[in-house]
Design a protein around this motif. Structure first.
Motif: not given
Length: 213
Positions: A61-68
């Motif tokens: 979940e920590i990278t969910k929604g990140m673009d890069a």
């Protein structure tokens, strides 16, 4: 753009946040392992802080929604093989897997010059970097792998030499600030996508050098 900086409290990580906060409109997420580091990183320019230990299992979940993602975490070239494998190799792989699951657009990896042919007194360190680099290359993600020479605390110059393989055997150093600049610029220059390159101090402007790799 929402960008996760992994290893945000390291020497280079802090410079990345500082540079991005003053030169881009990106929304910065600083990934750290100690919540006590939060206030200082927020002052540097991080919009949000995520507390995660790369040596443990991570929540995708920590990278969910990140673009890069910019992966600048590292145990350091002077640590033993076990620690280096945990952070530089396996930690990177965990973030790559998370990026794949969440369809991250671009993964920028801070590697090291010599990682293509690990040898010498820091062979274990370069081997871990190579393992992580190869894992990223084979992941299917859009990537940029930056392999700088020896990192110094000298003032940034904004001038570099960049090539897939540099034909230089003597002075192979570069200020950390310039490396931070390159990592950030790689997110915004399309020509840097799916490229692996070595970089040291030189005579070309960073953005121009990235445009002609």
């Amino acid at each position: 753009m929402k960008v996760l900086i992994v290893g945000a409290n390291g020497h280079t990580g802090r410079l990345i946040i500082d540079y991005m906060a003053t030169h881009t409109e990106d929304h910065l997420y600083a990934m750290i392992r100690d919540e006590n580091q939060e206030k200082e990183l927020m002052k540097l320019g991080a919009a949000e802080v995520i507390v995660t230990d790369l040596e443990q299992e991570i929540d995708h979940e920590i990278t969910k929604g990140m673009d890069a993602i910019i992966f600048a975490a590292g145990s350091g070239s002077h640590t033993g093989p076990d620690k280096t494998i945990e952070v530089d190799q396996e930690g990177a792989k965990k973030l790559i897997d998370s990026a794949k699951e969440n369809q991250i657009s671009h993964f920028v990896m801070l590697s090291a010059i010599g990682a293509d042919e690990p040898q010498g007194p820091i062979e274990h360190y370069l081997t871990a970097k190579k393992e992580a680099d190869d894992y990223l290359i084979n992941s299917g993600l859009t990537y940029t792998i930056v392999r700088p020479g020896g990192l110094t605390h000298d003032s940034s110059t904004g001038k570099v030499a960049i090539a897939e393989k540099l034909d230089i055997v003597d002075e192979r150093q570069i200020p950390r600030g310039d490396v931070a600049h390159i990592l950030v610029a790689s997110l915004h220059i399309k020509n840097a996508q799916n490229k692996i390159f070595e970089v040291i101090s030189g005579d070309k402007d960073i953005e121009k050098a990235l445009e002609i790799i």
